[in-house]
Motif scaffolding. Structure first.
Motif, PDB file in Angstrom:
ATOM      1  N   GLN A  93       0.840  -1.202   0.000  1.00 62.00           N
ATOM      2  CA  GLN A  93       0.000   0.000   0.000  1.00 62.00           C
ATOM      3  C   GLN A  93       0.873   1.249   0.000  1.00 62.00           C
ATOM      4  O   GLN A  93       1.806   1.365   0.799  1.00 62.00           O
ATOM      5  N   ARG A  94       0.556   2.178  -0.871  1.00 63.60           N
ATOM      6  CA  ARG A  94       1.375   3.365  -1.104  1.00 63.60           C
ATOM      7  C   ARG A  94       1.636   4.173   0.174  1.00 63.60           C
ATOM      8  O   ARG A  94       2.727   4.679   0.388  1.00 63.60           O
ATOM      9  N   GLU A  95       0.630   4.282   1.048  1.00 64.51           N
ATOM     10  CA  GLU A  95       0.760   5.157   2.214  1.00 64.51           C
ATOM     11  C   GLU A  95       1.560   4.535   3.353  1.00 64.51           C
ATOM     12  O   GLU A  95       1.937   5.234   4.307  1.00 64.51           O
ATOM     13  N   SER A  96       1.858   3.231   3.290  1.00 62.20           N
ATOM     14  CA  SER A  96       2.511   2.550   4.408  1.00 62.20           C
ATOM     15  C   SER A  96       3.894   3.110   4.711  1.00 62.20           C
ATOM     16  O   SER A  96       4.285   3.233   5.876  1.00 62.20           O
ATOM     17  N   ALA A  97       4.671   3.437   3.685  1.00 62.97           N
ATOM     18  CA  ALA A  97       6.029   3.925   3.895  1.00 62.97           C
ATOM     19  C   ALA A  97       6.040   5.228   4.687  1.00 62.97           C
ATOM     20  O   ALA A  97       6.822   5.398   5.628  1.00 62.97           O
ATOM     21  N   GLU A  98       5.176   6.162   4.313  1.00 59.81           N
ATOM     22  CA  GLU A  98       5.113   7.437   5.013  1.00 59.81           C
ATOM     23  C   GLU A  98       4.653   7.253   6.460  1.00 59.81           C
ATOM     24  O   GLU A  98       5.169   7.905   7.375  1.00 59.81           O
ATOM     25  N   THR A  99       3.695   6.363   6.671  1.00 54.52           N
ATOM     26  CA  THR A  99       3.214   6.093   8.032  1.00 54.52           C
ATOM     27  C   THR A  99       4.329   5.501   8.890  1.00 54.52           C
ATOM     28  O   THR A  99       4.520   5.902  10.051  1.00 54.52           O
ATOM     29  N   LEU A 100       5.053   4.545   8.332  1.00 53.36           N
ATOM     30  CA  LEU A 100       6.188   3.943   9.036  1.00 53.36           C
ATOM     31  C   LEU A 100       7.243   4.984   9.390  1.00 53.36           C
ATOM     32  O   LEU A 100       7.715   5.050  10.532  1.00 53.36           O
ATOM     33  N   ALA A 101       7.633   5.770   8.399  1.00 58.60           N
ATOM     34  CA  ALA A 101       8.676   6.774   8.613  1.00 58.60           C
ATOM     35  C   ALA A 101       8.267   7.750   9.713  1.00 58.60           C
ATOM     36  O   ALA A 101       9.077   8.114  10.581  1.00 58.60           O
ATOM     37  N   LYS A 102       7.019   8.175   9.682  1.00 54.36           N
ATOM     38  CA  LYS A 102       6.533   9.141  10.680  1.00 54.36           C
ATOM     39  C   LYS A 102       6.628   8.560  12.079  1.00 54.36           C
ATOM     40  O   LYS A 102       7.068   9.245  13.022  1.00 54.36           O
ATOM     41  N   GLU A 103       6.217   7.301  12.252  1.00 51.04           N
ATOM     42  CA  GLU A 103       6.257   6.686  13.586  1.00 51.04           C
ATOM     43  C   GLU A 103       7.693   6.454  14.053  1.00 51.04           C
ATOM     44  O   GLU A 103       8.020   6.715  15.211  1.00 51.04           O
ATOM     45  N   ILE A 104       8.545   5.982  13.151  1.00 50.56           N
ATOM     46  CA  ILE A 104       9.941   5.713  13.530  1.00 50.56           C
ATOM     47  C   ILE A 104      10.661   6.996  13.921  1.00 50.56           C
ATOM     48  O   ILE A 104      11.305   7.078  14.977  1.00 50.56           O
ATOM     49  N   LEU A 105      10.551   8.011  13.086  1.00 48.16           N
ATOM     50  CA  LEU A 105      11.273   9.261  13.346  1.00 48.16           C
ATOM     51  C   LEU A 105      10.656  10.019  14.523  1.00 48.16           C
ATOM     52  O   LEU A 105      11.368  10.702  15.270  1.00 48.16           O
ATOM     53  N   GLY A 106       9.342   9.875  14.707  1.00 49.42           N
ATOM     54  CA  GLY A 106       8.703  10.515  15.846  1.00 49.42           C
ATOM     55  C   GLY A 106       9.167   9.934  17.162  1.00 49.42           C
ATOM     56  O   GLY A 106       9.301  10.655  18.154  1.00 49.42           O
ATOM     57  N   LYS A 107       9.435   8.633  17.203  1.00 52.30           N
ATOM     58  CA  LYS A 107       9.831   7.964  18.449  1.00 52.30           C
ATOM     59  C   LYS A 107      11.339   8.001  18.675  1.00 52.30           C
ATOM     60  O   LYS A 107      11.807   8.211  19.794  1.00 52.30           O
ATOM     61  N   TYR A 108      12.135   7.803  17.603  1.00 50.21           N
ATOM     62  CA  TYR A 108      13.587   7.652  17.766  1.00 50.21           C
ATOM     63  C   TYR A 108      14.390   8.834  17.235  1.00 50.21           C
ATOM     64  O   TYR A 108      15.559   9.000  17.582  1.00 50.21           O
ATOM     65  N   GLY A 109      13.804   9.602  16.327  1.00 47.99           N
ATOM     66  CA  GLY A 109      14.478  10.790  15.826  1.00 47.99           C
ATOM     67  C   GLY A 109      15.587  10.538  14.837  1.00 47.99           C
ATOM     68  O   GLY A 109      16.233  11.484  14.363  1.00 47.99           O
ATOM     69  N   ARG A 110      15.818   9.285  14.491  1.00 44.91           N
ATOM     70  CA  ARG A 110      16.877   8.954  13.539  1.00 44.91           C
ATOM     71  C   ARG A 110      16.630   7.568  12.959  1.00 44.91           C
ATOM     72  O   ARG A 110      15.802   6.795  13.452  1.00 44.91           O
ATOM     73  N   ILE A 111      17.361   7.237  11.917  1.00 37.74           N
ATOM     74  CA  ILE A 111      17.358   5.895  11.344  1.00 37.74           C
ATOM     75  C   ILE A 111      18.755   5.636  10.797  1.00 37.74           C
ATOM     76  O   ILE A 111      19.294   6.424  10.025  1.00 37.74           O
ATOM     77  N   ASP A 112      19.372   4.567  11.252  1.00 32.54           N
ATOM     78  CA  ASP A 112      20.753   4.258  10.863  1.00 32.54           C
ATOM     79  C   ASP A 112      20.852   3.127   9.844  1.00 32.54           C
ATOM     80  O   ASP A 112      21.778   3.092   9.036  1.00 32.54           O
ATOM     81  N   ILE A 113      19.905   2.204   9.915  1.00 39.82           N
ATOM     82  CA  ILE A 113      19.964   1.004   9.083  1.00 39.82           C
ATOM     83  C   ILE A 113      18.569   0.704   8.547  1.00 39.82           C
ATOM     84  O   ILE A 113      17.591   0.743   9.301  1.00 39.82           O
ATOM     85  N   ILE A 114      18.488   0.420   7.257  1.00 39.08           N
ATOM     86  CA  ILE A 114      17.247  -0.087   6.664  1.00 39.08           C
ATOM     87  C   ILE A 114      17.572  -1.423   5.997  1.00 39.08           C
ATOM     88  O   ILE A 114      18.474  -1.503   5.160  1.00 39.08           O
ATOM     89  N   VAL A 115      16.855  -2.463   6.393  1.00 39.06           N
ATOM     90  CA  VAL A 115      16.966  -3.758   5.719  1.00 39.06           C
ATOM     91  C   VAL A 115      15.621  -4.044   5.067  1.00 39.06           C
ATOM     92  O   VAL A 115      14.644  -4.376   5.734  1.00 39.06           O
ATOM     93  N   ASN A 116      15.584  -3.876   3.748  1.00 38.92           N
ATOM     94  CA  ASN A 116      14.364  -4.118   2.976  1.00 38.92           C
ATOM     95  C   ASN A 116      14.294  -5.598   2.635  1.00 38.92           C
ATOM     96  O   ASN A 116      14.774  -6.046   1.586  1.00 38.92           O
ATOM     97  N   ASN A 117      13.705  -6.349   3.563  1.00 47.27           N
ATOM     98  CA  ASN A 117      13.665  -7.799   3.420  1.00 47.27           C
ATOM     99  C   ASN A 117      12.318  -8.311   2.911  1.00 47.27           C
ATOM    100  O   ASN A 117      12.248  -9.382   2.322  1.00 47.27           O
ATOM    101  N   ALA A 118      11.236  -7.555   3.140  1.00 49.21           N
ATOM    102  CA  ALA A 118       9.908  -8.041   2.761  1.00 49.21           C
ATOM    103  C   ALA A 118       9.855  -8.358   1.269  1.00 49.21           C
ATOM    104  O   ALA A 118      10.269  -7.562   0.435  1.00 49.21           O
ATOM    105  N   GLY A 119       9.349  -9.524   0.954  1.00 53.04           N
ATOM    106  CA  GLY A 119       9.240  -9.926  -0.441  1.00 53.04           C
ATOM    107  C   GLY A 119       8.768 -11.358  -0.524  1.00 53.04           C
ATOM    108  O   GLY A 119       8.887 -12.122   0.433  1.00 53.04           O
ATOM    109  N   ALA A 120       8.213 -11.719  -1.658  1.00 55.61           N
ATOM    110  CA  ALA A 120       7.731 -13.083  -1.854  1.00 55.61           C
ATOM    111  C   ALA A 120       7.392 -13.290  -3.313  1.00 55.61           C
ATOM    112  O   ALA A 120       7.083 -12.347  -4.037  1.00 55.61           O
TER     113      ALA A 120
END
Length: 257
Positions: free
Chosen positions: A58-85
Motif C-alpha cells: 500500500q502506497r501510504e505505508s512507507a510514510e506512516t512507518l517513517a513518521k512513527e519511527i522518526l517521531g519515536k527515535y528521531g533517527r534511522i541508521d539502518i534499513i533492511v528491505n527484506n519483505a518480499g515473496a
C-alpha cells in the motif's frame, strides 16, 4: 564483529519470520534498536524490538512507518528491505495475469523504493546510514516455470540499488544487496509443498526437483542465520568501504563469478 552497531536504530521489513526474523535477532543481539514491520505480528517480539504493522504493497505505508519511527527515535541508521515473496503461480508467461505482475512488483520493488524515499532524507541529514536490499539469486538465474514475474521485480531491485548507491554514496550512505538462494524458510517450505501438490508428487520429490533445477553445489538449503550473518557484517563499520555490491548467499548455485 565490532561494537559499532550498539545503540543504532534499524528498520527490518518482513521481520517476523524466516530471513527477516534471523536478521532482527542478529541485530538485536548486537545492541541495535530494531523496528520490525510485517502485515501480522509475530507470536513474540523480544529484546526490546518495536513492532509496527504495515502492508507494504500500500502506497501510504512507507510514510506512516517513517513518521512513527522518526517521531519515536528521531533517527534511522539502518534499513533492511527484506519483505518480499514470489506471489504468482508457476507456468510461465501464459499463466500470469496483469494482477500477478502488479502484485509482485508492488511487494518486491515498489515497497523498497517507497521505504527508502521516506527515510533517506533523514539519513542524508545525518550524513550516515546503511541500506541493505534483500534480492534473490533468481534475479540473475530466473526459472521461467516458477519465478518469472518475481525474478523480474528483483532484477529491477538490483539495478535500482546500484543506481541508489552511486547517488547517495557521497552523502555518507552505503547501499548493498544480498541475494539468497534456496533458504529454509516457511515461505520456501510452503512453495515446495505447493509444487508437490500441483505435480502430485511428495514434498521430498518436489524439494529434489527444485534443488536439481537451481543446482546447489553444497547440496542443501541455507539456514536463515547464514544470510543474517552477512547482513550484520555489511551494516557494521567493518564494511564501511563496501558500497553498491550484490552478494550471493546461494551455496555456489550461480554458475558465474
Amino acid at each position: 564483529m565490532d561494537n559499532s552497531l550498539k545503540g543504532q536504530v534499524a528498520l527490518v521489513t518482513g521481520g517476523t519470520k524466516g530471513i527477516g526474523k534471523a536478521i532482527v535477532d542478529k541485530l538485536s543481539n548486537a545492541g541495535v534498536q530494531v523496528i520490525v514491520t510485517a502485515r501480522t505480528a509475530a507470536k513474540e517480539i523480544t529484546n526490546g524490538q518495536h513492532f509496527i504493522s504495515a502492508d507494504l504493497t500500500q502506497r501510504e505505508s512507507a510514510e506512516t512507518l517513517a513518521k512513527e519511527i522518526l517521531g519515536k527515535y528521531g533517527r534511522i541508521d539502518i534499513i533492511v528491505n527484506n519483505a518480499g515473496a514470489n506471489l504468482s503461480p508457476g507456468g510461465g508467461f501464459s499463466a500470469l495475469s496483469d494482477e500477478h505482475w502488479i502484485n509482485d512488483w508492488q511487494l518486491n520493488f515498489m515497497s523498497v523504493v517507497r521505504i527508502n524515499k521516506a527515510l533517506l532524507p533523514t539519513m542524508i541529514e545525518q550524513k550516515s546510514g546503511v541500506i541493505i536490499n534483500i534480492s534473490t539469486g533468481a534475479a540473475k538465474q530466473p526459472i521461467w516455470e516458477m519465478t518469472m514475474s518475481y525474478s523480474s521485480a528483483k532484477a529491477a531491485l538490483n539495478v535500482y540499488s546500484k543506481a541508489l548507491a552511486n547517488e547517495v554514496g557521497s552523502k555518507g550512505i552505503r547501499v548493498n544487496v544480498v541475494s539468497p538462494g534456496v533458504v529454509k524458510t516457511p515461505l520456501m517450505l510452503e512453495f515446495i509443498d505447493n509444487i508437490a501438490e500441483s505435480s502430485n508428487i511428495t514434498s521430498d520429490e518436489a524439494f529434489k526437483a527444485v534443488m536439481d533445477k537451481v543446482g546447489v553445489p553444497l547440496g542443501r538449503m541455507a539456514e536463515p542465520e547464514e544470510v543474517a550473518n552477512l547482513v550484520a557484517f555489511l551494516v557494521s563499520t567493518e564494511a564501511k568501504y563496501i558500497n553498491g555490491t550484490n552478494y550471493s548467499v546461494d551455496g555456489g548455485a550461480l554458475p558465474t563469478i
